[in-house]
Write an enzyme that holds these catalytic residues in place. Structure first.
Site, mmCIF file in Angstrom:
data_model
loop_
_atom_site.group_PDB
_atom_site.id
_atom_site.type_symbol
_atom_site.label_atom_id
_atom_site.label_comp_id
_atom_site.label_asym_id
_atom_site.label_seq_id
_atom_site.Cartn_x
_atom_site.Cartn_y
_atom_site.Cartn_z
ATOM 1 N N GLY A 23 2.241 -64.190 -1.207
ATOM 2 C CA GLY A 23 2.868 -65.574 -1.101
ATOM 3 C C GLY A 23 3.311 -65.999 0.094
ATOM 4 O O GLY A 23 4.596 -66.401 0.533
ATOM 5 N N TYR A 69 13.242 -64.297 -16.474
ATOM 6 C CA TYR A 69 13.259 -64.060 -15.187
ATOM 7 C C TYR A 69 14.221 -63.190 -14.672
ATOM 8 O O TYR A 69 13.945 -62.098 -14.084
ATOM 9 C CB TYR A 69 13.955 -65.428 -14.402
ATOM 10 C CG TYR A 69 13.857 -65.229 -12.933
ATOM 11 C CD1 TYR A 69 12.652 -65.176 -12.104
ATOM 12 C CD2 TYR A 69 15.231 -65.387 -12.399
ATOM 13 C CE1 TYR A 69 12.753 -65.066 -10.821
ATOM 14 C CE2 TYR A 69 15.265 -65.152 -10.850
ATOM 15 C CZ TYR A 69 13.957 -65.224 -10.047
ATOM 16 O OH TYR A 69 14.254 -65.008 -8.800
HETATM 17 N N1 LIG Z 1 14.346 -69.104 -3.564
HETATM 18 C C1 LIG Z 1 15.637 -68.336 -3.992
HETATM 19 O O1 LIG Z 1 16.778 -68.775 -3.994
HETATM 20 C C2 LIG Z 1 15.279 -67.089 -4.511
HETATM 21 C C3 LIG Z 1 16.606 -66.294 -5.101
HETATM 22 C C4 LIG Z 1 16.343 -64.951 -5.358
HETATM 23 C C5 LIG Z 1 15.040 -64.576 -5.613
HETATM 24 N N2 LIG Z 1 13.923 -65.213 -4.999
HETATM 25 C C6 LIG Z 1 12.722 -64.508 -5.022
HETATM 26 O O2 LIG Z 1 12.129 -64.575 -3.782
HETATM 27 C C7 LIG Z 1 10.760 -64.447 -4.016
HETATM 28 C C8 LIG Z 1 9.981 -65.655 -3.235
HETATM 29 O O3 LIG Z 1 10.664 -66.938 -3.540
HETATM 30 P P1 LIG Z 1 10.532 -67.972 -2.815
HETATM 31 O O4 LIG Z 1 11.876 -68.751 -3.246
HETATM 32 O O5 LIG Z 1 9.871 -68.224 -1.596
HETATM 33 O O6 LIG Z 1 9.350 -68.962 -4.052
HETATM 34 P P2 LIG Z 1 8.371 -70.170 -3.514
HETATM 35 O O7 LIG Z 1 8.793 -71.049 -2.482
HETATM 36 O O8 LIG Z 1 8.080 -70.822 -5.021
HETATM 37 O O9 LIG Z 1 7.053 -69.215 -3.268
HETATM 38 C C9 LIG Z 1 5.919 -69.704 -3.002
HETATM 39 C C10 LIG Z 1 4.939 -68.772 -2.564
HETATM 40 O O10 LIG Z 1 4.774 -67.964 -3.865
HETATM 41 C C11 LIG Z 1 2.956 -68.161 -3.948
HETATM 42 N N3 LIG Z 1 2.776 -68.124 -5.369
HETATM 43 C C12 LIG Z 1 3.446 -68.758 -6.431
HETATM 44 N N4 LIG Z 1 2.851 -68.477 -7.458
HETATM 45 C C13 LIG Z 1 1.800 -67.630 -7.330
HETATM 46 C C14 LIG Z 1 0.710 -67.219 -7.998
HETATM 47 N N5 LIG Z 1 0.635 -67.264 -9.286
HETATM 48 N N6 LIG Z 1 -0.018 -66.153 -7.242
HETATM 49 C C15 LIG Z 1 -0.162 -66.169 -6.085
HETATM 50 N N7 LIG Z 1 0.860 -66.580 -5.314
HETATM 51 C C16 LIG Z 1 1.649 -67.422 -6.124
HETATM 52 C C17 LIG Z 1 2.863 -69.387 -3.438
HETATM 53 O O11 LIG Z 1 1.386 -69.464 -2.665
HETATM 54 P P3 LIG Z 1 0.366 -70.889 -3.236
HETATM 55 O O12 LIG Z 1 1.335 -71.861 -3.617
HETATM 56 O O13 LIG Z 1 0.052 -70.979 -1.649
HETATM 57 O O14 LIG Z 1 -0.480 -70.294 -4.055
HETATM 58 C C18 LIG Z 1 3.655 -69.336 -2.110
HETATM 59 O O15 LIG Z 1 3.074 -68.643 -1.072
HETATM 60 C C19 LIG Z 1 10.301 -64.556 -5.490
HETATM 61 O O16 LIG Z 1 10.094 -63.270 -5.772
HETATM 62 C C20 LIG Z 1 11.747 -65.014 -5.985
HETATM 63 O O17 LIG Z 1 11.946 -64.608 -7.590
HETATM 64 C C21 LIG Z 1 14.108 -66.388 -4.712
#
Ligand SMILES: NC(=O)c1ccc[n+]([C@@H]2O[C@H](COP(=O)([O-])OP(=O)(O)OC[C@H]3O[C@@H](n4cnc5c(N)ncnc54)[C@H](OP(=O)(O)O)[C@@H]3O)[C@@H](O)[C@H]2O)c1
Length: 305
Positions: A18, A172
């Protein structure tokens, strides 16, 4: 190419799942800036290539590679692992970053509940498929992005696919607890190998998280609330720390937030449950057998119909 770059991560190869957006992109960009060769993954080649080109431009490190896979689909995880093994003779760091949340229950092409499949089974399978390469590259690191939501998680072994009862938040929370239990069990299995495994909470971060789910409550977050969230760069700080800092050399089986070790939920320390989760997960992804248990089960059900 990365070997010619200077920086504390020069000569190291890192894979960030990701890496095209959000926390993963910020993680990949910083590790590239530190001189590592960085592989990023995304579902669409054009988007991933654009992200890689931008990271290379921003950091002056041309060694940013693209891998394309939908990680919710097991054959794609397997293909991704094969491509990574073919491209990288060594792998120093794997950052399992991808994760998401959905208000309604969806089923993947493998017949699995989407949240559990993407957030837990994908990193479980990918890590296992890359483990020999990580072992051969030791000292090496596996970093998995969980969430503070792990504290509210519960693993229901009788309903891992949320078939009886589904709520997006519950699925989740459980998947993020699974990230922690997976890491602790992995660390136990990797003792004395030189491969460390740690897991983290990134904080509440302003990304596209949950944007694919139009019904999510996150959509209701006002622009004012978003102002108080971490930037992706701030949210990536603990991933970057665990992937690159000499401070955590040899540290394994720990949960981090804000670059510091923290206690995770009581349930996460249940080693018996973690071993059971490992075994069940191995069955669901078909590790050690040619076909995942779920597909075998579905085939049997079809034959009995
Ligand atoms: N944001 C928060 O506040 C938060 C808080 C706690 C934990 N987290 C954790 O942090 C991690 C990253 O979160 P984020 O907030 O950065 O999320 P995000 O912005 O939704 O992440 C997007 C990334 O994930 C990839 N992706 C999504 N679905 C996918 C799939 N089915 N297969 C392959 N790649 C996929 C996307 O790639 P493409 O769209 O290019 O395919 C993109 O690179 C996650 O594990 C989340 O649970 C986030």
């Amino acid at each position: 190419m990365a070997d010619q770059l200077s920086g504390p991560m020069a000569g190291k190869t890192v894979l960030v799942t990701g890496g095209t957006g959000g926390i993963g992109r910020a993680t990949a960009a910083r590790l590239a800036a530190l001189g590592a060769r960085v592989g990023i993954t995304g579902r669409e080649r054009a988007r991933a290539e654009a992200a890689a080109a931008q990271i290379a431009r921003e950091t002056g490190n041309p060694a940013v590679d693209v891998f394309v896979a939908d990680l919710s689909v097991q054959p794609e995880v397997r293909r991704l692992a094969a491509e990574v093994l073919a491209a990288y003779p060594r792998l120093d760091v794997l950052v399992n970053n991808v994760g998401g949340t959905w208000a309604h229950r969806h089923v993947t092409p493998d017949g699995l509940e989407h949240t559990f499949a993407l957030n837990h089974l994908a990193p479980f399978l990918l890590t296992n498929l890359l483990l020999d390469r990580l072992r051969a590259s030791a000292p090496s690191r596996v970093v998995t992005v969980s969430s503070g939501a792990q504290a509210m998680g519960r693993i229901d072994f009788d309903d891992l696919q949320s078939e009886r009862r589904y709520s997006g938040q519950r699925a989740y929370n459980a998947s993020k607890l699974a990230n922690v239990m997976f890491t602790y069990e992995l660390a136990r299995r990797l003792e004395r190998t030189g491969v460390t495994a740690n897991v983290l909470h990134p904080g509440v971060v302003r990304t596209a998280f949950a944007a694919e789910d139009p019904s999510r409550v996150y959509k209701l977050l006002t622009p004012v609330a978003r102002l108080f969230m971490k930037t992706p760069e701030q949210g990536a700080a603990t991933s970057i720390y665990l992937a690159s800092s000499p401070d955590v050399e040899g540290v394994s089986g720990r949960y981090f937030a804000n670059r510091s070790p923290k206690r995770s939920s009581k349930a996460s320390y249940d080693a018996q449950a973690a071993a059971r989760l490992w075994q069940v997960s191995a069955g669901l992804v078909g590790l050690g057998s040619s076909r995942p248990q779920r597909q075998q089960q579905q085939r049997k059900e079809g034959e009995n119909r």
